[in-house]
Design a protein around this motif. Structure first.
Motif, PDB file in Angstrom:
ATOM      1  N   GLY A   1       0.793  -1.225   0.000  1.00 42.43           N
ATOM      2  CA  GLY A   1       0.000   0.000   0.000  1.00 42.43           C
ATOM      3  C   GLY A   1       0.822   1.270   0.000  1.00 42.43           C
ATOM      4  O   GLY A   1       0.265   2.363  -0.166  1.00 42.43           O
ATOM      5  N   GLN A   2       2.121   1.157   0.182  1.00 42.78           N
ATOM      6  CA  GLN A   2       2.993   2.336   0.244  1.00 42.78           C
ATOM      7  C   GLN A   2       3.999   2.394  -0.900  1.00 42.78           C
ATOM      8  O   GLN A   2       4.676   3.397  -1.080  1.00 42.78           O
ATOM      9  N   ARG A   3       4.109   1.314  -1.664  1.00 47.58           N
ATOM     10  CA  ARG A   3       5.178   1.238  -2.659  1.00 47.58           C
ATOM     11  C   ARG A   3       5.138   2.385  -3.670  1.00 47.58           C
ATOM     12  O   ARG A   3       6.166   2.987  -3.973  1.00 47.58           O
ATOM     13  N   VAL A   4       3.979   2.673  -4.217  1.00 52.79           N
ATOM     14  CA  VAL A   4       3.900   3.671  -5.287  1.00 52.79           C
ATOM     15  C   VAL A   4       4.366   5.030  -4.785  1.00 52.79           C
ATOM     16  O   VAL A   4       5.180   5.704  -5.424  1.00 52.79           O
ATOM     17  N   VAL A   5       3.857   5.440  -3.635  1.00 56.68           N
ATOM     18  CA  VAL A   5       4.260   6.728  -3.068  1.00 56.68           C
ATOM     19  C   VAL A   5       5.756   6.740  -2.772  1.00 56.68           C
ATOM     20  O   VAL A   5       6.464   7.705  -3.087  1.00 56.68           O
ATOM     21  N   GLN A   6       6.244   5.678  -2.180  1.00 59.81           N
ATOM     22  CA  GLN A   6       7.660   5.619  -1.816  1.00 59.81           C
ATOM     23  C   GLN A   6       8.552   5.625  -3.050  1.00 59.81           C
ATOM     24  O   GLN A   6       9.543   6.360  -3.107  1.00 59.81           O
ATOM     25  N   HIS A   7       8.217   4.821  -4.043  1.00 60.56           N
ATOM     26  CA  HIS A   7       9.024   4.789  -5.263  1.00 60.56           C
ATOM     27  C   HIS A   7       8.996   6.145  -5.963  1.00 60.56           C
ATOM     28  O   HIS A   7      10.027   6.626  -6.459  1.00 60.56           O
ATOM     29  N   THR A   8       7.819   6.770  -5.984  1.00 61.60           N
ATOM     30  CA  THR A   8       7.698   8.080  -6.622  1.00 61.60           C
ATOM     31  C   THR A   8       8.551   9.111  -5.893  1.00 61.60           C
ATOM     32  O   THR A   8       9.164   9.990  -6.522  1.00 61.60           O
TER      33      THR A   8
END
Length: 300
Positions: free
Chosen positions: A81-88
């Motif tokens: 649930g956090q990957r997209v924000v973190q990668h971005t």
């Protein structure tokens, strides 16, 4: 020589990548290990590498950690649930820091796999394309350690339980994926490109036979419907969310989504990927060594 950085450098894959960079002759002063806690990378610091603290969720710290970096290995996060924000966050910080290439560890067949985490990687890949920084996508298959880390359980139960049916898995060892990542980092590429990475394909019945041959203990594969497998995992102690996720990965395997015929991994390595038998043998040797050490401690 360019300055290289790896995020998640205190984790399994990131640490191996940093070690591989040093083994390839990159001067320690040109290697940046980005970690959440400096103390977890003390061994890398003693080898002369630069250790910088940053969290995927803190953009300001990421910017400072990536200052002066030319090529970045972005090891994908593991927080659901956090990957997209973190990668971005990392991609944005890298762009502002002037990083010339981002090498990102994505997921095998990310453009067509139906696994519940696929969307995280699809959105992350899109963020990378939109950033305008040259990139390399390393779409990694499953880690062999997903299985060999449970070797003692298989040997005790004398079975591997799953819901993969006759599906085949193009898995490889973390060491192979790390070596491939470093090979991609060291390449003088100008254009962006994508690699589909996986080792020799096998099914779980075949893995059970390999374990039997290597260890001398008869291990079989027991296939279950995905729902029954998820329930069995919960009975074994996993929470419902994790159990259903594990079962869904097996369902993806059954559909053939985690297999590839690509030779990209071998091409990056410059050799054949490490086969299942060799990885199982190394895990079994480690298991025996730990057992011997435990018996010695108990005898003292």
């Amino acid at each position: 020589m360019p300055v290289f950085a790896a995020t998640g450098a205190s984790g399994h894959l990131g640490r191996l990548a940093v070690q591989q960079l040093l083994a390839c002759g990159v001067p320690p002063s040109d290697v940046v290990a980005v970690v959440r806690a400096r103390g977890k990378a003390a061994d890398l610091a003693t080898r002369g590498g630069r250790v910088r603290e940053a969290d995927y969720s803190r953009a300001q710290a990421l910017g400072a950690a990536l200052a002066g970096v030319d090529r970045l290995l972005l090891v994908s996060g593991n927080e659901a649930g956090q990957r997209v924000v973190q990668h971005t966050n990392v991609i944005g910080a890298a762009r502002l820091a002037g990083v010339s290439r981002i090498v990102f560890t994505s997921m095998l067949n990310a453009d067509r796999t139906t696994s519940p985490v696929t969307s995280d990687y699809q959105h992350s890949e899109r963020a990378l394309r939109e950033a305008g920084v040259p990139f390399t996508l390393l779409r990694n298959g499953l880690y062999m350690e997903r299985y060999t880390d449970h070797l003692s359980e298989y040997l005790e139960a004398r079975e591997i339980m799953g819901a993969a049916g006759n599906g085949r898995i193009s898995a490889a060892s973390r060491q192979d994926y790390a070596a491939a990542a470093v090979a991609a980092l060291l390449q003088d590429e100008e254009r962006s490109r994508t690699y589909e990475l996986g080792g020799p394909a096998f099914g779980l019945p075949q893995l059970a036979r390999v374990i039997s041959e290597v260890t001398g203990a008869k291990v079989t594969y027991r296939d279950l419907p995905a729902e029954e497998y998820a329930n069995a995992l919960q009975q074994a102690g996993l929470d419902e969310t994790t159990a259903r996720f594990v079962a869904s990965v097996d369902a993806s395997i059954a559909r053939g989504e985690l297999e590839t015929s690509s030779a990209d991994l071998a091409n990056l390595l410059g050799r054949a990927a490490t086969g299942p038998a060799e990885v199982v043998r190394a895990a079994h040797d480690l298991l025996k060594a730990r057992s011997t050490h435990t018996r010695r401690d108990q005898a003292l």
